[in-house]
Design a protein around this motif. Structure first.
Motif, mmCIF file in Angstrom:
data_model
loop_
_atom_site.group_PDB
_atom_site.id
_atom_site.type_symbol
_atom_site.label_atom_id
_atom_site.label_comp_id
_atom_site.label_asym_id
_atom_site.label_seq_id
_atom_site.Cartn_x
_atom_site.Cartn_y
_atom_site.Cartn_z
ATOM 1 N N ILE A 113 -38.527 12.077 -8.827
ATOM 2 C CA ILE A 113 -37.103 11.744 -8.660
ATOM 3 C C ILE A 113 -36.903 10.988 -7.338
ATOM 4 O O ILE A 113 -36.191 9.988 -7.265
ATOM 5 C CB ILE A 113 -36.236 13.032 -8.673
ATOM 6 C CG1 ILE A 113 -36.169 13.611 -10.092
ATOM 7 C CG2 ILE A 113 -34.833 12.770 -8.134
ATOM 8 C CD1 ILE A 113 -35.432 14.941 -10.202
ATOM 9 N N GLY B 6 -33.244 16.387 3.413
ATOM 10 C CA GLY B 6 -33.193 16.099 1.972
ATOM 11 C C GLY B 6 -31.887 16.481 1.317
ATOM 12 O O GLY B 6 -31.746 16.407 0.107
ATOM 13 N N SER B 7 -30.925 16.970 2.087
ATOM 14 C CA SER B 7 -29.603 17.412 1.593
ATOM 15 C C SER B 7 -29.675 18.610 0.659
ATOM 16 O O SER B 7 -28.820 18.774 -0.212
ATOM 17 C CB SER B 7 -28.839 16.263 0.912
ATOM 18 O OG SER B 7 -27.467 16.573 0.888
ATOM 19 N N THR B 8 -30.687 19.453 0.850
ATOM 20 C CA THR B 8 -30.761 20.668 0.025
ATOM 21 C C THR B 8 -29.606 21.617 0.343
ATOM 22 O O THR B 8 -29.246 22.456 -0.485
ATOM 23 C CB THR B 8 -32.138 21.345 0.215
ATOM 24 O OG1 THR B 8 -33.130 20.345 -0.019
ATOM 25 C CG2 THR B 8 -32.362 22.477 -0.761
ATOM 26 N N PHE C 20 -39.701 16.607 -9.105
ATOM 27 C CA PHE C 20 -38.791 16.288 -8.008
ATOM 28 C C PHE C 20 -39.367 15.155 -7.141
ATOM 29 O O PHE C 20 -38.639 14.258 -6.709
ATOM 30 C CB PHE C 20 -38.453 17.522 -7.170
ATOM 31 C CG PHE C 20 -37.500 17.176 -6.059
ATOM 32 C CD1 PHE C 20 -36.223 16.721 -6.351
ATOM 33 C CD2 PHE C 20 -37.895 17.231 -4.734
ATOM 34 C CE1 PHE C 20 -35.349 16.317 -5.340
ATOM 35 C CE2 PHE C 20 -37.035 16.838 -3.721
ATOM 36 C CZ PHE C 20 -35.751 16.389 -4.027
ATOM 37 N N TYR D 188 -38.187 24.858 -9.197
ATOM 38 C CA TYR D 188 -39.377 24.481 -8.430
ATOM 39 C C TYR D 188 -40.616 25.309 -8.711
ATOM 40 O O TYR D 188 -41.154 25.951 -7.826
ATOM 41 C CB TYR D 188 -39.038 24.458 -6.934
ATOM 42 C CG TYR D 188 -37.912 23.490 -6.654
ATOM 43 C CD1 TYR D 188 -38.157 22.131 -6.588
ATOM 44 C CD2 TYR D 188 -36.592 23.937 -6.530
ATOM 45 C CE1 TYR D 188 -37.118 21.228 -6.383
ATOM 46 C CE2 TYR D 188 -35.550 23.042 -6.324
ATOM 47 C CZ TYR D 188 -35.812 21.695 -6.254
ATOM 48 O OH TYR D 188 -34.786 20.807 -6.062
ATOM 49 N N PHE E 230 -36.633 17.292 -15.337
ATOM 50 C CA PHE E 230 -36.603 18.251 -14.228
ATOM 51 C C PHE E 230 -35.650 19.399 -14.570
ATOM 52 O O PHE E 230 -35.979 20.580 -14.380
ATOM 53 C CB PHE E 230 -36.129 17.476 -12.995
ATOM 54 C CG PHE E 230 -35.821 18.280 -11.759
ATOM 55 C CD1 PHE E 230 -36.830 18.838 -10.992
ATOM 56 C CD2 PHE E 230 -34.498 18.432 -11.330
ATOM 57 C CE1 PHE E 230 -36.528 19.535 -9.827
ATOM 58 C CE2 PHE E 230 -34.193 19.125 -10.167
ATOM 59 C CZ PHE E 230 -35.209 19.685 -9.426
ATOM 60 N N SER F 67 -24.625 19.752 -6.419
ATOM 61 C CA SER F 67 -25.174 18.992 -5.299
ATOM 62 C C SER F 67 -23.974 18.440 -4.542
ATOM 63 O O SER F 67 -23.397 17.417 -4.906
ATOM 64 C CB SER F 67 -26.083 17.889 -5.837
ATOM 65 O OG SER F 67 -26.758 17.275 -4.766
#
Ligand code: AVI
Length: 344
Positions: free
Chosen positions: A68, A181-183, A65, A57, A236, A304
C-alpha cells in the motif's frame, strides 16, 4: 592466511546475533495474555459490528501494508518520507544521542533516514522496534543490523500497550519514541487519550516524542488512497478475516465479504468496512462465538482520522508533550511534530 567466504559469513552472522534481541509478547496464533480474543468477541457482538485494526497486521497483512505504501494513490508514505529526508539531521541535533523506540515499525524503511542522521553525527545507535507482526519485525531487524554495523536492536513483538509496559531500562541517556506514518489516526479519540498517557509514562521529562500525522485535505485526494485501482487495500482489509480464521479457528469465507472505504467529511476521517454480501453465519471456534450477518451488514475495521495541526498541538501540549518543532511538506498534506515531555 586467507579466511574462507563461509568463515566470513559465519563471523558476520554471529555478530548480528550478538546485537539482536527479540521478545515475543504475542504469538502468531495466540496473545500471551488472558484477554486473548475478548476484543473480537466484543466487536462482533455489538451493533454496528467492528473489529480492532491491529488484526490487519499478521505477516501477510504487514506485507500488503508495505505494498500500500508504494501505491501512487497512497500519498502518505512518500510525503512523510520527503519531510523526514529534509529534517532528520535537525531532529538528531535537537535530541542529541538517544535510543529510538518505534511503535508499529513494520519494514523500518523510514527509520533508516533517522538512523543515518544519528550515525552521521557519530551517535551510538540503539533501536527498539515494536510491531504486532513478529515476521516483519525479525526480518527488518536483521536487515538493519547487516547494514549498520554498530547498531543494537531490541525488538518487541506485541501490541503497543503490552510493549510500552515492558520497555527495558534505557541503555543510552535519553530516548525518543517515534510514532510515524499517521497511525495515530487509527485510534479513536478515547483510545488516543489512553495512548498519550502510555507515551508519557514511557518517557522521562526532557525526552522526545516524534509524531507523523496525515493532515485534513479534500476528499478527492484522500478517498482514492483507500480505494486503489489495483485492489491492494481491499486485499489488506479482507486479509483481516483470514487472520481471524487462523488465530481463532474461524470459518469466514472472504469471497462473501467486500471492501468498502469512504471519506466522512464532517468527521474528517476515512472509514473502512467489510460488507457482508449475503446473510450468513460465521463461527470462531476457539472463542466459542457464532456471529450472524444480514445481507449488506458491515464490520467497521478501521478509521483513519485526518488532523488539524493547531488542534493536535494543543492536545499534545495538554499532555505535557510540548511541540518543539513542526515540519510539513509544500502542500501541507502531512505533518511531523517533534515534542518534548515537560513536567506538569
Ligand atoms: C497504518 N495506517 C496509518 C494506515 C492508514 O492510512 O490509516 C492503515 C491503512 N489502512 C488502509 N490503508 C492504509
Amino acid at each position: 592466511m586467507s579466511i574462507s567466504k563461509a568463515a566470513i559469513s559465519k563471523i558476520s552472522q554471529d555478530n548480528i546475533e550478538k546485537r539482536l534481541q527479540i521478545e515475543r509478547l504475542i504469538e502468531a496464533t495466540r496473545i500471551v495474555a488472558s484477554s486473548a480474543g475478548s476484543d473480537v468477541v466484543k466487536g462482533l457482538t455489538q451493533t454496528p459490528k467492528s473489529l480492532p485494526p491491529w488484526y490487519f497486521y499478521d505477516d501477510r497483512g504487514s506485507e500488503l501494508f508495505e505494498q500500500i505504501c508504494e501505491l501512487p494513490e497512497y500519498y502518505l508514505t512518500r510525503t512523510e518520507t520527503s519531510i523526514l529526508q529534509q529534517c532528520a539531521g535537525e531532529i538528531a541535533k535537537i535530541t542529541g544521542a538517544c535510543e529510538l523506540v518505534e511503535l508499529g515499525s513494520g519494514s523500518s524503511t523510514k527509520t533508516r533516514i533517522l538512523l543515518n542522521a544519528y550515525q552521521q553525527l557519530g551517535y551510538p545507535l540503539r533501536y527498539l522496534p515494536i510491531d504486532v507482526s513478529a515476521g516483519i519485525l525479525e526480518s527488518s531487524a536483521r536487515q538493519l543490523l547487516a547494514d549498520y554495523p554498530s547498531l543494537q536492536v531490541h525488538a518487541l513483538a506485541g501490541t503497543y500497550e503490552l510493549a510500552l509496559a515492558q520497555l527495558l531500562p534505557r541503555q543510552l541517556s535519553s530516548r525518543m519514541l517515534c510514532f510515524i506514518g499517521s497511525t495515530l489516526g487509527n485510534l479513536q479519540p478515547q483510545q488516543c487519550d489512553v495512548f498519550f498517557s502510555q507515551i508519557t509514562d514511557a518517557l522521562q521529562v526532557g525526552e522526545y516524542f516524534l509524531l507523523g500525522i496525515d493532515l485534513q485535505k479534500p476528499k478527492h485526494i484522500v478517498e482514492p488512497a483507500y480505494n486503489d485501482c489495483l485492489g491492494v487495500t481491499a486485499a489488506f482489509n479482507l486479509n483481516m478475516l483470514d487472520h481471524l480464521n487462523r488465530r481463532f479457528e474461524g470459518n469466514f469465507d472472504t469471497t462473501q465479504f467486500e471492501h468498502w472505504a469512504f471519506y466522512h467529511e464532517t468527521e474528517q476521517q476515512i472509514e473502512m468496512h467489510l460488507r457482508s454480501l449475503r446473510s450468513q453465519t460465521v463461527q470462531l471456534k476457539s472463542l466459542n462465538l457464532t456471529v450472524n450477518f444480514a445481507a449488506d451488514e458491515t464490520i467497521l475495521t478501521e478509521v483513519s482520522r485526518k488532523f488539524d495541526l493547531n488542534t493536535i498541538q494543543q492536545q499534545l501540549t495538554a499532555w505535557g508533550l510540548a511541540p518543539r518543532h513542526v515540519w510539513t511538506d509544500p502542500n501541507q498534506w502531512f505533518g511531523l511534530l517533534l515534542c518534548q515531555l515537560q513536567a506538569i
